[in-house]
Enzyme design. Structure first.
Site, PDB file in Angstrom:
ATOM      1  N   ALA A  40      36.698  21.131  57.640  1.00  0.00           N
ATOM      2  CA  ALA A  40      37.618  21.427  58.735  1.00  0.00           C
ATOM      3  C   ALA A  40      37.792  22.933  58.869  1.00  0.00           C
ATOM      4  O   ALA A  40      37.531  23.696  57.944  1.00  0.00           O
ATOM      5  CB  ALA A  40      38.976  20.765  58.491  1.00  0.00           C
ATOM      6  N   GLY A  43      43.877  27.157  61.638  1.00  0.00           N
ATOM      7  CA  GLY A  43      44.250  28.434  62.201  1.00  0.00           C
ATOM      8  C   GLY A  43      44.208  29.567  61.200  1.00  0.00           C
ATOM      9  O   GLY A  43      44.230  30.738  61.588  1.00  0.00           O
ATOM     10  N   MET A  44      44.138  29.230  59.916  1.00  0.00           N
ATOM     11  CA  MET A  44      44.206  30.246  58.883  1.00  0.00           C
ATOM     12  C   MET A  44      42.978  30.265  57.969  1.00  0.00           C
ATOM     13  O   MET A  44      42.632  31.301  57.419  1.00  0.00           O
ATOM     14  CB  MET A  44      45.465  30.001  58.041  1.00  0.00           C
ATOM     15  CG  MET A  44      45.811  31.066  57.041  1.00  0.00           C
ATOM     16  SD  MET A  44      47.406  30.688  56.275  1.00  0.00           S
ATOM     17  CE  MET A  44      47.518  32.024  55.085  1.00  0.00           C
ATOM     18  N   ALA A  45      42.336  29.115  57.815  1.00  0.00           N
ATOM     19  CA  ALA A  45      41.247  29.022  56.842  1.00  0.00           C
ATOM     20  C   ALA A  45      40.261  27.944  57.253  1.00  0.00           C
ATOM     21  O   ALA A  45      40.537  27.097  58.103  1.00  0.00           O
ATOM     22  CB  ALA A  45      41.808  28.718  55.452  1.00  0.00           C
ATOM     23  N   VAL A  47      37.666  24.948  55.471  1.00  0.00           N
ATOM     24  CA  VAL A  47      37.656  24.118  54.270  1.00  0.00           C
ATOM     25  C   VAL A  47      36.274  23.504  54.093  1.00  0.00           C
ATOM     26  O   VAL A  47      35.720  22.931  55.039  1.00  0.00           O
ATOM     27  CB  VAL A  47      38.731  23.019  54.360  1.00  0.00           C
ATOM     28  CG1 VAL A  47      38.737  22.170  53.093  1.00  0.00           C
ATOM     29  CG2 VAL A  47      40.109  23.634  54.594  1.00  0.00           C
ATOM     30  N   ASP A 170      55.376  21.260  56.777  1.00  0.00           N
ATOM     31  CA  ASP A 170      54.404  20.696  57.729  1.00  0.00           C
ATOM     32  C   ASP A 170      53.866  19.363  57.222  1.00  0.00           C
ATOM     33  O   ASP A 170      52.664  19.198  57.018  1.00  0.00           O
ATOM     34  CB  ASP A 170      53.260  21.687  57.953  1.00  0.00           C
ATOM     35  CG  ASP A 170      52.319  21.240  59.072  1.00  0.00           C
ATOM     36  OD1 ASP A 170      52.740  20.414  59.906  1.00  0.00           O
ATOM     37  OD2 ASP A 170      51.170  21.717  59.105  1.00  0.00           O
TER      38      ASP A 170
END
Length: 202
Positions: A40, A43-45, A47, A170
């Site tokens: 995946a 928005g930040m990283a 995977v 979250d």
């Protein structure tokens, strides 16, 4: 007693799962890890399912969460990423995805994490809808396991016994993983809050 609906959900869950696109390309070498496929991108990283190696043919499948290149130059995003690792590594619980390592490779910050063979809850519900309503007993089980993880995180203390008051901000279906063995694990403490963060920011 299992209904036909619950049987269908279990069939989907226990069937072979492919998270990323299958390619014929060689794995990307990333430090001591081989990145096998992308799971995946958030928005930040991004995977990856990855493999690590040891002596005498030892191999381990795990997950590498690598901060996006353009964010690696942003001190605020790097701090958030490091905070996520610091929170998660302190949470050793059967219902929380484990973080093994926080590192940096050629300017890219990353976390090595536990690999959960299964589906996130959002994908599981979508698959279940093909065979009928999501079974209430399974839904209650998943919720109960998530609550165990959240309670453990919130009651976690530091070495001096002071409460860390960790709050996962979250809890979405994408951040709840259900394994083919029936385990439920909470992941992604990226926007969580803990006492040590507020102390460092003042």
């Amino acid at each position: 007693m299992e209904t036909s609906s619950s049987n269908g959900v279990l069939m989907w869950l226990r069937s072979p799962v492919k998270f990323g696109a299958v390619t014929s390309q060689q794995p990307e070498v990333f430090g001591k890890y081989h990145l096998l496929e992308k799971i995946a991108t958030g928005g930040m990283a991004e995977v990856y399912r990855a493999r690590s190696y040891g002596i005498s043919g030892f191999e381990k499948i795990l997950v590498i969460k690598r901060i996006l290149d353009h964010l690696g130059k942003d001190d605020e995003f790097v701090r958030l990423f490091i905070d996520e690792a610091r929170i998660a590594v302190s949470l050793i619980h059967t219902n929380i995805v484990q973080v093994f390592e926080l590192g940096e490779e050629e300017g890219s910050y990353y976390m090595a994490m536990e690999y959960v063979a299964g589906l996130d809850l959002a994908r599981l519900v979508n698959r279940a809808n093909r065979v009928g309503p999501f079974p209430v007993p399974l839904a209650c089980f998943v919720v109960g396991e998530c609550l165990k993880a959240l309670q453990f995180a919130h009651e976690r203390t530091d070495e001096d016994g002071n409460p860390l008051n960790i709050v996962h901000c979250d809890i979405s279906p994408q951040n709840v993983l259900v394994s083919t063995a029936g385990e439920v694990k909470v992941t992604d403490f990226g926007i969580s809050r803990a006492n040590f963060q507020s102390k460092e920011q003042h």
